[in-house]
Scaffold this motif. Sequence first.
Motif, PDB file in Angstrom:
ATOM      1  N   PRO A  33      -6.232  -1.540   0.269  1.00 19.26           N
ATOM      2  CA  PRO A  33      -5.831  -0.643  -0.819  1.00 19.26           C
ATOM      3  C   PRO A  33      -5.517  -1.417  -2.098  1.00 19.26           C
ATOM      4  O   PRO A  33      -5.474  -2.655  -2.091  1.00 19.26           O
ATOM      5  CB  PRO A  33      -4.586   0.051  -0.257  1.00 19.26           C
ATOM      6  N   GLU A 161     -12.361  -1.508  -1.923  1.00 18.57           N
ATOM      7  CA  GLU A 161     -11.063  -0.848  -2.064  1.00 18.57           C
ATOM      8  C   GLU A 161     -11.038   0.474  -1.326  1.00 18.57           C
ATOM      9  O   GLU A 161     -11.928   1.307  -1.479  1.00 18.57           O
ATOM     10  CB  GLU A 161     -10.746  -0.618  -3.543  1.00 18.57           C
ATOM     11  N   VAL A 162     -10.004   0.654  -0.496  1.00 10.54           N
ATOM     12  CA  VAL A 162      -9.776   1.938   0.156  1.00 10.54           C
ATOM     13  C   VAL A 162      -8.715   2.681  -0.644  1.00 10.54           C
ATOM     14  O   VAL A 162      -7.793   2.070  -1.185  1.00 10.54           O
ATOM     15  CB  VAL A 162      -9.346   1.748   1.619  1.00 10.54           C
ATOM     16  N   PRO A 163      -8.814   4.007  -0.753  1.00  9.55           N
ATOM     17  CA  PRO A 163      -7.933   4.741  -1.667  1.00  9.55           C
ATOM     18  C   PRO A 163      -6.500   4.910  -1.196  1.00  9.55           C
ATOM     19  O   PRO A 163      -5.579   4.984  -2.004  1.00  9.55           O
ATOM     20  CB  PRO A 163      -8.621   6.106  -1.789  1.00  9.55           C
ATOM     21  N   ASP A 164      -6.275   4.971   0.116  1.00  9.70           N
ATOM     22  CA  ASP A 164      -4.937   5.278   0.627  1.00  9.70           C
ATOM     23  C   ASP A 164      -4.090   4.022   0.728  1.00  9.70           C
ATOM     24  O   ASP A 164      -4.542   2.988   1.226  1.00  9.70           O
ATOM     25  CB  ASP A 164      -5.035   5.942   2.002  1.00  9.70           C
ATOM     26  N   ILE A 165      -2.857   4.111   0.271  1.00 11.49           N
ATOM     27  CA  ILE A 165      -1.948   2.964   0.329  1.00 11.49           C
ATOM     28  C   ILE A 165      -1.611   2.599   1.767  1.00 11.49           C
ATOM     29  O   ILE A 165      -1.700   1.456   2.191  1.00 11.49           O
ATOM     30  CB  ILE A 165      -0.653   3.255  -0.462  1.00 11.49           C
ATOM     31  N   ILE A 166      -1.207   3.588   2.540  1.00 16.49           N
ATOM     32  CA  ILE A 166      -0.927   3.374   3.962  1.00 16.49           C
ATOM     33  C   ILE A 166      -1.707   4.428   4.739  1.00 16.49           C
ATOM     34  O   ILE A 166      -1.543   5.619   4.528  1.00 16.49           O
ATOM     35  CB  ILE A 166       0.576   3.490   4.277  1.00 16.49           C
ATOM     36  N   THR A 167      -2.581   3.964   5.616  1.00 15.53           N
ATOM     37  CA  THR A 167      -3.438   4.894   6.344  1.00 15.53           C
ATOM     38  C   THR A 167      -3.798   4.325   7.705  1.00 15.53           C
ATOM     39  O   THR A 167      -3.817   3.109   7.899  1.00 15.53           O
ATOM     40  CB  THR A 167      -4.724   5.196   5.550  1.00 15.53           C
ATOM     41  N   ARG A 168      -4.098   5.191   8.638  1.00 18.18           N
ATOM     42  CA  ARG A 168      -4.595   4.755   9.941  1.00 18.18           C
ATOM     43  C   ARG A 168      -6.060   4.363   9.786  1.00 18.18           C
ATOM     44  O   ARG A 168      -6.854   5.083   9.189  1.00 18.18           O
ATOM     45  CB  ARG A 168      -4.458   5.885  10.969  1.00 18.18           C
ATOM     46  N   GLN A 188      -3.638  -4.802   4.534  1.00 15.10           N
ATOM     47  CA  GLN A 188      -2.932  -3.520   4.621  1.00 15.10           C
ATOM     48  C   GLN A 188      -1.495  -3.655   4.144  1.00 15.10           C
ATOM     49  O   GLN A 188      -0.915  -4.759   4.153  1.00 15.10           O
ATOM     50  CB  GLN A 188      -2.911  -3.010   6.066  1.00 15.10           C
ATOM     51  N   GLY A 239       0.070   1.421   9.850  1.00 16.23           N
ATOM     52  CA  GLY A 239       0.800   1.398   8.595  1.00 16.23           C
ATOM     53  C   GLY A 239       2.300   1.557   8.750  1.00 16.23           C
ATOM     54  O   GLY A 239       3.063   1.186   7.872  1.00 16.23           O
TER      55      GLY A 239
END
Length: 255
Positions: A33, A161-168, A188, A239
């Motif tokens: 992220p 880049e992944v959009p979610d700050i904390i994600t499974r 992460q 996360g």
Amino acid sequence: MMTTSRLRTGIAGLDEMTGGGFIRGDTTLITGPPGTGKTTFGLQFLMQGISEGESGVFVTVEEMPQKIASDAMNFGWDLKRLEAEKKMRLFHLRSEMLQAGGAPIMQCLDIVNAIGAKRVVVDPISLYSLNVGNPTDLRRELYAFVNYMKESGLTLVLTHEVPDIITRVSRISDYGLEFIVDCIIMLQYVEIESEIRRSISVLKMRGSDHDKAIRRYKITDRGVEIEARFEGYEGIMSGTARKTGAQAFIEAFKR
């Protein structure tokens, strides 16, 4: 027996995690992220190469080259001086180039060949993907680009880049990027007792054993530094970490 050529990454602890460094000619994907240090990882990899006499190219898809150079000075990396010495180049894939079609990512190859680069970083490939509407065309472009790098003996790092700050964790991308690359490193954010930490793990590394542990890391004025593994916790990749049953029992017993 043929030995595998390894490249030191310049990142304290990462060579240990990857069994001696990245394999020469491989493509590594660094995913995570915003704010997890993906750009710093890429620059640090190039700086290590330059210190060993290997020139490099940093392809920026998002930030302006001036911003990249300014931020790099915080770590003591003078990119403008290195460009003047023809040891590295910053190449900006501008929006008009992305919208013109015709596999714009291949346009950086002239720069790569001009300085005889051995290491190449593209940051972030996820933003590049947003400008290619057809997933099939995108996979074809990326596959051709990665194959060119491999056939030329160049070592490539892509950031994603992944959009979610904390994600499974479920999947890396919607266009099969995880199947194109040789190595995947996941960054992460982890919540531990109401505090945000950073974690790093090597999910995949073709042709090599690697550390399976999830480790802590930090970003200092020297760049990225990897620390010890997370001991006594589980659920790190979700996360939200929690203490293992054994750790919880030990702490309860101490009280």
